[in-house]
Design a protein around this motif. Structure first.
Motif, short mmCIF file in Angstrom:
data_model
loop_
_atom_site.label_atom_id
_atom_site.label_comp_id
_atom_site.label_asym_id
_atom_site.label_seq_id
_atom_site.Cartn_x
_atom_site.Cartn_y
_atom_site.Cartn_z
N ARG A 194 0.84 -1.20 0.00
CA ARG A 194 0.00 0.00 0.00
C ARG A 194 0.87 1.24 0.00
O ARG A 194 2.04 1.22 0.40
N ALA A 218 -1.59 -0.92 -3.70
CA ALA A 218 -2.84 -0.16 -3.57
C ALA A 218 -2.50 1.25 -3.10
O ALA A 218 -1.84 1.43 -2.07
N ARG A 252 1.83 3.01 -11.09
CA ARG A 252 1.03 1.80 -11.27
C ARG A 252 1.66 0.88 -12.32
O ARG A 252 1.61 -0.35 -12.20
#
Length: 307
Positions: free
Chosen positions: A110, A139, A132
């Motif tokens: 995360r 996340a 990404r």
């Protein structure tokens, strides 16, 4: 027991008395394979290097560990005992490594980002898309707020990396400049300022009620510092998008980031008003708690902002 008798040895003393993990792994390989040469090949080192490491370990411990002969290498009685201890140490180190990797995996799963509004709206989307592509399994959560809120979230451990656009770095945070920006004065085409033939004086700008961001925002801080004070706001809004929409509607003049109004200026929904006597340039910064340099996904995102 006296204070001296109960005292733990100074830090680092144990490291000088106990062989390193590489040497212990070599000793285990010799015990398993029965050959110093075979052990060296398994560990990817030369046989002379393996011999040197064994001799160094024997000097460190003060006992002979391996008997060498043309038929191979055999552990001495002391070597067999040390090998048993080494096995437990190496197994503990492997468990330590597995646990540390689990911590890194949890950290890397995360990324919590907090950013002031202009950066969140106009720069971060591109950076996060690039991240990404590099880390599809991470996340990412993004919280947008003014520079004061960014600092609060970082100091409360509610974010891993922040971005601000104020005059200075909030207390308790370290920073790195990642980009530069300029604030500009804009109005709708029908506003009287849009028909001026001369630049606006900085004193007139300071005395005019403007459509402004709320107190605590980086844009408000930079403008206030540059002008030495501001008139009471015409309207006070909590986002760059809202300020821009109010200016486009003709509600009044606004001061906005150059990043935010490119399309509106190109389509003449807003008009740039030149101002003399003041510089409204500012630095955009990445910030994090003092002494806690970004790691993992946060470090990669920081690297992307500089690219």
């Amino acid at each position: 027991m006296s204070e001296k008798e109960g005292r733990v040895p100074p830090g680092g003393a144990l490291a000088h008395r106990v062989p390193d993990l590489g040497a212990l792994e070599l000793l285990l390989a010799v015990a398993r394979l029965g050959s110093l040469g075979a052990a060296a090949r398994e560990l990817g080192i030369t046989q002379p290097a393996a011999s040197s490491r064994v001799r160094s370990m024997e000097r460190q411990l003060g006992v002979a560990l391996v008997d060498r002969s043309p038929r191979g290498s055999r552990l001495t009685d002391a070597g067999a005992l040390v090998t048993d201890w080494a096995r437990r140490i190496v197994e503990a180190a492997e468990a330590f490594d597995v646990g540390a990797q689990a911590l890194r995996d949890r950290r890397d799963s995360r990324l919590r980002v907090t950013a002031s509004m202009t950066i969140a709206e106009y720069l971060l989307p591109g950076w996060l898309l690039a991240l990404r592509a590099q880390r599809p399994d991470t996340a990412v959560s993004l919280h947008a707020g003014n520079s004061t809120v960014v600092a609060e979230r970082l100091l409360a451990d509610q974010a891993d990396l922040g971005f601000v656009e104020g005059v200075s770095v909030p207390a308790g945070l370290d920073s790195a400049v990642i980009a530069h920006d300029r604030l500009i004065v804009v109005t709708a085409p029908a506003h009287p300022w849009a028909r001026r033939s001369r630049p606006l004086k900085s004193a007139e700008l300071a005395a005019t009620p403007l459509i402004l961001r709320e107190e605590g925002s980086g844009t408000r801080q930079v403008l206030d510092a540059a002008l030495g004070g501001l008139a009471r706001p015409l309207i006070e809004l909590s986002s760059t998008t809202a300020v821009k929409a109010a200016a486009v509607s003709g509600a009044g003049p606004a001061v906005l980031s150059e990043l935010a109004v490119g399309e509106e200026l190109a389509t003449r929904r807003l008009v740039l008003i030149p101002v003399e006597g003041v510089t409204l340039a500012r630095d955009l910064r990445a910030v994090w708690p003092t002494g806690h340099r970004p790691v993992g996904p946060a470090r990669e995102l920081l690297s992307l902002t500089r690219g």
